[in-house]
Structure formats: structure tokens, C-alpha cells
Design an enzyme around this catalytic site. Structure first.
Site, short mmCIF file in Angstrom:
data_model
loop_
_atom_site.label_atom_id
_atom_site.label_comp_id
_atom_site.label_asym_id
_atom_site.label_seq_id
_atom_site.Cartn_x
_atom_site.Cartn_y
_atom_site.Cartn_z
N CYS A 147 83.44 31.10 -56.50
CA CYS A 147 82.01 30.84 -56.69
C CYS A 147 81.44 31.60 -57.87
O CYS A 147 80.83 31.02 -58.76
CB CYS A 147 81.23 31.19 -55.44
SG CYS A 147 81.61 30.07 -54.08
N HIS A 148 81.62 32.91 -57.88
CA HIS A 148 81.00 33.70 -58.94
C HIS A 148 81.97 34.67 -59.57
O HIS A 148 81.57 35.63 -60.22
CB HIS A 148 79.75 34.41 -58.41
CG HIS A 148 78.81 33.46 -57.74
ND1 HIS A 148 78.80 33.27 -56.38
CD2 HIS A 148 77.89 32.61 -58.23
CE1 HIS A 148 77.90 32.35 -56.07
NE2 HIS A 148 77.34 31.93 -57.18
N GLY A 149 83.28 34.47 -59.32
CA GLY A 149 84.28 35.18 -60.08
C GLY A 149 84.60 36.61 -59.64
O GLY A 149 85.07 37.40 -60.46
N TYR B 296 69.81 29.13 -60.83
CA TYR B 296 71.17 29.49 -60.42
C TYR B 296 71.90 30.15 -61.59
O TYR B 296 72.65 31.12 -61.41
CB TYR B 296 71.90 28.22 -59.96
CG TYR B 296 73.20 28.46 -59.24
CD1 TYR B 296 73.24 29.22 -58.07
CD2 TYR B 296 74.38 27.91 -59.70
CE1 TYR B 296 74.42 29.42 -57.40
CE2 TYR B 296 75.57 28.10 -59.03
CZ TYR B 296 75.59 28.85 -57.87
OH TYR B 296 76.77 29.05 -57.21
N ARG B 300 73.56 33.98 -61.70
CA ARG B 300 74.95 34.29 -62.02
C ARG B 300 75.10 35.08 -63.31
O ARG B 300 76.14 35.67 -63.55
CB ARG B 300 75.76 32.99 -62.13
CG ARG B 300 75.80 32.22 -60.84
CD ARG B 300 76.81 31.12 -60.89
NE ARG B 300 76.61 30.26 -62.05
CZ ARG B 300 77.33 29.18 -62.29
NH1 ARG B 300 78.27 28.81 -61.47
NH2 ARG B 300 77.09 28.43 -63.35
#
Lengths: 183, 418
Positions: A147-149, B296, B300
Site C-alpha cells: 500500500c505505502h511501501g 491521498y 502518502r
């Protein structure tokens, strides 16, 4: 309140001020009752959203380790979440044990995270935003969260990426040499 | 600007009713006699369009609720049943799913119109703040609605977004478990999301009433940003002028809406959501619906969990303070040559963040997202306050009427010259 403090002030200074009336008394008494009643009403309204009795009852899962080959990761479901049971190879154990704590964002020794070195049991929920990390991936061959590494090592410890903590450990115990009880 | 009601009941029955509940007078003064600036362009029709989309979502949503089952073993199947078995169920569901997107299209255009023409400035700060609250409620409603079909993207979207709350120091994990009603997203979560997804649109409708009320107190802004100075010279009555213009704008918008519903109903959705939710397998690539992508991307871009969550929420909350961050007294970008450039750069930044939000969080995408996130905040926190101090605006027209006459005259001169 205002009426009371005026009275107290009047008594202290000896000056004459307005006496508290029955309306002042009713105002404070009603206000106090309203505060208590509001709290007593809001508490059940908030509490009903917490996990209910049936959810709390589903608390333990037994896992048979005999079928898990060396190097293999078994995923079992516990309280709605995946739990990874990893049969670590000697190389993976050594890598996990030899990592200096200074290289870890959330320092923890490998020994503190396992009951037997060859069995790593961690909750398979990325501590960033709850995705399920993929096993045997990423630079440390531990886990990689798509998902976000976030990158975890073979002890489930966070090494890179946005996750703040190591993979959480469930409470579990060995019921025999080849069985564990999670929860 | 509201003016007093000029409504005169025509029949004895209407007179009898009006003296008991003057609702016809309210409607008359709000939507018939209400003076609107005579220079409003089509960008001003999107408020009406957005209101209509809210109504459309409520109607299709109430109908879908008659056939949907909010239970984890049956939710996915009940949605497929709507698509295959229920009479016109496919139409209701596609209209509702695409309707959400069209609602956001209308609202984004409405927001950027406000930004371009400075509609958020005094005396319209409360009107603007109510709009930001509507936008936040819309985001919550859309997010919870997307969870209901209980596909893979529903489940994992819900997991990731609710996990945002676990970033709160000390109490985060307890709050998340309370929100879920369990130790993960599960049946209690689906149930409560269904309940709230049904509730929130009516709260939006309530705030829309306040939004329109505040609008009718301060009056509409207009493309010049110059306040109405003379009602007879600068304005025209709402009906027929604004009514017809709004209605025409709506019809054009419905053509686009209908094109999505009837020709490409799945293009804005995600194929992964046709896979039943599986709590043990995360899809390779989690992407929210398009209208959440810029936020989003900001989430991130920040390499810290709490930091990312704070940045994402502040990227919206900052708009609550925009009326005071913007120091320029001139409203409309028409008369602010430098602001106009920065406005379009900001639009491009938003679109760029949206694109980056749809890409995997790797390599160059992360770097680009960091640069654009930094610029997003730089624009709102530094450029906007400084521009008002340093920019030299072009001269404003004396009134709306003067501006309209001047543009007519220049057209006339051009025609005469040819």
C-alpha cells in the site's frame, strides 16, 4: 454560581448584597442535574459502538505447526485479522539476531519478539494503515507492504517506509511442541 | 440584498394560508423576486447543479436501500441482485455510483469558481465556511457509501482510511477499535457505515439550507467581484433570468451524467471492487475514488504516519481560514493579473496531485508528490497572503452595470469596425 460568589463576597466584606433567591437555587440544582443526565445519556450512546460481547468472545485460535515447512509462512485469521506464523530458516534467524539495534527505527531485539527462534508469530497488519504485507519480499526478505511501501525484516521489525512500529505480536503460547494457541 | 417580500397572494385561499404560514412569500422572495447580478456566467450554475445532484443521490439512494442488505455475508450478493434481478436496479445503482462522481464534479467546479472570483472574501466568510463543511460531509458520505458493496476496494479503502485515526498519539488504537466495533473492519463496521451513509446526506441538506440562507443575506458575488450598488441597474430578478440559466446548465450537465450512466457506467469504478472483500489479502494497488486522489497523494507524500495524516486533514481544513489568508481587497481574478497565473498553477497542482495519487508510491512518483504537496501549502500559506500585499490590481469597474455596458460597447465597436 454568580449569585453565590456575590454572597460570599458580601459576607467577606461585610457589605450588603442581594440574597440568593429560590430561583438561584433551582438554577444551580437544575444545571447540575442536567450535566449528570447528559453524561449518563451520552455514555451508553458512545459505548454501544465498542466491540460487543460476541466479538470479544472470539478470542483464541489454535495453530498446528507440524505442517509448516522451513521457510514457509502460514497465515491464520485471529479476531478478524491475519496472523503470520513463519518457520524461519537459520539464515533468516541469524540476519534478525545480528542486526544492531542502532539500525532499527523501533528498536527491539529478535529474542524479545520470539518464544522459539525458528517460529516468528506476528499480527499481519501493517502498523501504518492496516494493509496486509506480502511475505518474502522487500530488501530484508521479511515483508513488504504494497500500500505505502513499508519494509519489515525477518523479525517483523520496521526498517523502511512510513510505518511507525514493528509488526505487533499477538499473545500466544506453545500448548505442545507442534501447537500454539493464539489469544 | 434579500429585500422585503413583494409576494401578493392572488386567491382568498392563498391569502388565508399566507397569513398563517408565510412560506409562499419566502419562496417568492428567495427564488422569484430575488435580485441576481446581471453579469453571472455559466460557472454560477454549478451551485444549482450540485443541489440537484444531492437530491438525485437521495432519491436513488433511498431506492437502493430497499434492496440492499448491510451484512458481510450478503452485502456483495445483494448488490449483484440489484444489478441483475431488481427492475431497473442496474439503472438506480449506476445512477447512484456515477451520481456521486458527478456531484463531486459539480462541487469542485463550484469551489474553483469561488476561488477564481474571490467569492470567499468578506462579507461571505460564513457562507464559504458552510461550503467547506458541506464538502467534508460529502467526503465522509461518499467514503462510507463506497464501503457498502463490500468488494475488495470497499474493504481495504475502509481499512486504510479508518486506520488514519490510529495515528492519533496515545488514544489512536482505542479510537480505531471503537470506530470498527471490533479488531478489524467487519460486520459491525459495515452496519454502522450503512446507518451513517443514510443519515449524512440529510445533514448535508440541512447545511445546504444554511449555505443558501447565508448566500441570500450577503447576496451573490459576480464575475467582476464588485458588489451590487444599485438593485435596478445591476441586477435582474431570479425568475426568469437565473432560473432559466440554471435549468439550461443543468440539462447540459445531465447529458454528461447520462453519458456516464448509459455508455461507460464502470469507467470511474475499480475492477477490484467486483471481487468479494477478503480480510486476508490486500489488493496489489489500493486506489481511492478519483475525487479523493489529490488528498491521498498528500497523505502518502509525507514519510511519517502522523505527519501524513495531519498534512491530509490540514490540506482541507486550511480552506476554513482562506478568507483571512487572502489579504487582497480585490475579489475577482479578472482584475488580479498575477493571482490569475497562480490560480491556474494551483489548479494544475491539484490535477497533478490527483494523478500522483493514482500511481504506486514508488520512486519518482513519491518525489513529485512531495514537491507538489509542498507547493500546495506554499500557495495557500505564503503566496496568497503575500500576493495581496505586493500585487498591483487592474482598475475595477465602477459598478456591475458599467462593466456590462463597457464590454457591450467594445463588442459594438468591433462590429462597427468590420
Amino acid at each position: 454560581m454568580a449569585a453565590n460568589s456575590v454572597t460570599a463576597h458580601s459576607v467577606a466584606t461585610g457589605a450588603t448584597g442581594p440574597e440568593p433567591t429560590r430561583r438561584d437555587f433551582l438554577y444551580i440544582a437544575t444545571g447540575a442535574a442536567a450535566v449528570v443526565a447528559t453524561g449518563a445519556t451520552i455514555w451508553p450512546l458512545i459505548s454501544q459502538m465498542s466491540p460487543d460481547a460476541s466479538t470479544l468472545a472470539l478470542a483464541s485460535t489454535e495453530v498446528d505447526l507440524s505442517g509448516i515447512a522451513e521457510g514457509q509462512i502460514l497465515t491464520v485469521k485471529w479476531r478478524g485479522n491475519p496472523v503470520f506464523v513463519r518457520h524461519r530458516t537459520p539464515k533468516e534467524i541469524k540476519e534478525a539476531e545480528d542486526t544492531p539495534l542502532s539500525q532499527l527505527p523501533d528498536p527491539a531485539t529478535d529474542q524479545s519478539r520470539v518464544k522459539k527462534p525458528e517460529w516468528l508469530v506476528v499480527i499481519g497488519v501493517c502498523t501504518h494503515l492496516g494493509c496486509v504485507p506480502l511475505g518474502h519480499q522487500g530488501p530484508y526478505d521479511g515483508w513488504f507492504c504494497p500500500c505505502h511501501g513499508s519494509v519489515y525484516d525477518t523479525s517483523g521489525r520496521i526498517r523502511q517506509g512510513p510505518a511507525p512500529r514493528n509488526l505487533d505480536l499477538p499473545s500466544y503460547k506453545f500448548t505442545s511442541d507442534t501447537k500454539i494457541l493464539i489469544g | 440584498m434579500t429585500g422585503h417580500s413583494t409576494y401578493v397572494p392572488k386567491s382568498a385561499l392563498a391569502r388565508w394560508f399566507e397569513s398563517r404560514l408565510p412560506i409562499m412569500g419566502l419562496v417568492h422572495s428567495s427564488f422569484i423576486a430575488y435580485p441576481t447580478p446581471k453579469n453571472l456566467n455559466y460557472w454560477w450554475t454549478f451551485g444549482g447543479i450540485a443541489s440537484f445532484m444531492l437530491a438525485a443521490q437521495i432519491v436513488t439512494g433511498v431506492v437502493l436501500a430497499m434492496h440492499y442488505t448491510p451484512e458481510v455475508t450478503m452485502a456483495f450478493d445483494s448488490v449483484e441482485k440489484i444489478m441483475r434481478d431488481v427492475n431497473f436496479g442496474w439503472l438506480m445503482r449506476y445512477a447512484h455510483a456515477n451520481g456521486a462522481s458527478m456531484f463531486f464534479v459539480a462541487v469542485y467546479i463550484h469551489i474553483f469558481r469561488s476561488l477564481y472570483y474571490g467569492s470567499y472574501k468578506a462579507p461571505r466568510e460564513v457562507l464559504w465556511i458552510l461550503g467547506v463543511i458541506i464538502f467534508l460531509l460529502m467526503m465522509a458520505t461518499a467514503f462510507m457509501g463506497y464501503v457498502l458493496p463490500w468488494g475488495q476496494m470497499s474493504f481495504w479503502g475502509a481499512k486504510v482510511i479508518t486506520s488514519l485515526f490510529s495515528a492519533i498519539p496515545f488514544v489512536g488504537d482505542a479510537i480505531t477499535i471503537w470506530l470498527w466495533g471490533g479488531y478489524s473492519v467487519d460486520n459491525p463496521t459495515l452496519n454502522r457505515f450503512y446507518s451513517l451513509h443514510y443519515l449524512l446526506p440529510f445533514m448535508i441538506a440541512g447545511v445546504v439550507v444554511l449555505h443558501v440562507w447565508a448566500l441570500h443575506v450577503s447576496g451573490q458575488n459576480n464575475p467582476t467581484g464588485v458588489e451590487v450598488k444599485s438593485v435596478p441597474k445591476d441586477t435582474v430578478p431570479f425568475t426568469p433570468y437565473a432560473t432559466v440559466k440554471d435549468a439550461f446548465g443543468m440539462v447540459c450537465f445531465f447529458i454528461l451524467f447520462a453519458w456516464f450512466v448509459f455508455y461507460v457506467p464502470g469507467i470511474l469504478g475499480d475492477a477490484d471492487n467486483y471481487i468479494r472483500a477478503n480480510p486476508l489479502v490486500t489488493p496489489a494497488h489500493i486506489v481511492p475514488e478519483w475525487y479523493f486522489l489529490p488528498f491521498y497523494a498528500i497523505l502518502r507524500a509525507i514519510p511519517s504516519k502522523l505527519g501524513g495524516v495531519i498534512a491530509m486533514f490540514s490540506s482541507i481544513a486550511i480552506f476554513l481560514f482562506l478568507p483571512w489568508l487572502d489579504t487582497s481587497r480585490v475579489r475577482s481574478a479578472r482584475y488580479r493579473p498575477v493571482f490569475k497565473i497562480f490560480f491556474w498553477v494551483f489548479v494544475a497542482t491539484g490535477i497533478g496531485l490527483g494523478y500522483l495519487g493514482s500511481q504506486p508510491p514508488e520512486g519518482g512518483f513519491v518525489i513529485a508528490a512531495r514537491i507538489l504537496t509542498a507547493y500546495y501549502f506554499l500557495h495557500l500559506l505564503v503566496i496568497i497572503p503575500l500576493l495581496g500585499l505586493f500585487e498591483r490590481p487592474r482598475p475595477l469597474p465602477a459598478s456591475i452595470a458599467d462593466s456590462v455596458l463597457a464590454s457591450r460597447a467594445s463588442v459594438g465597436a468591433r462590429v462597427a469596425a468590420e
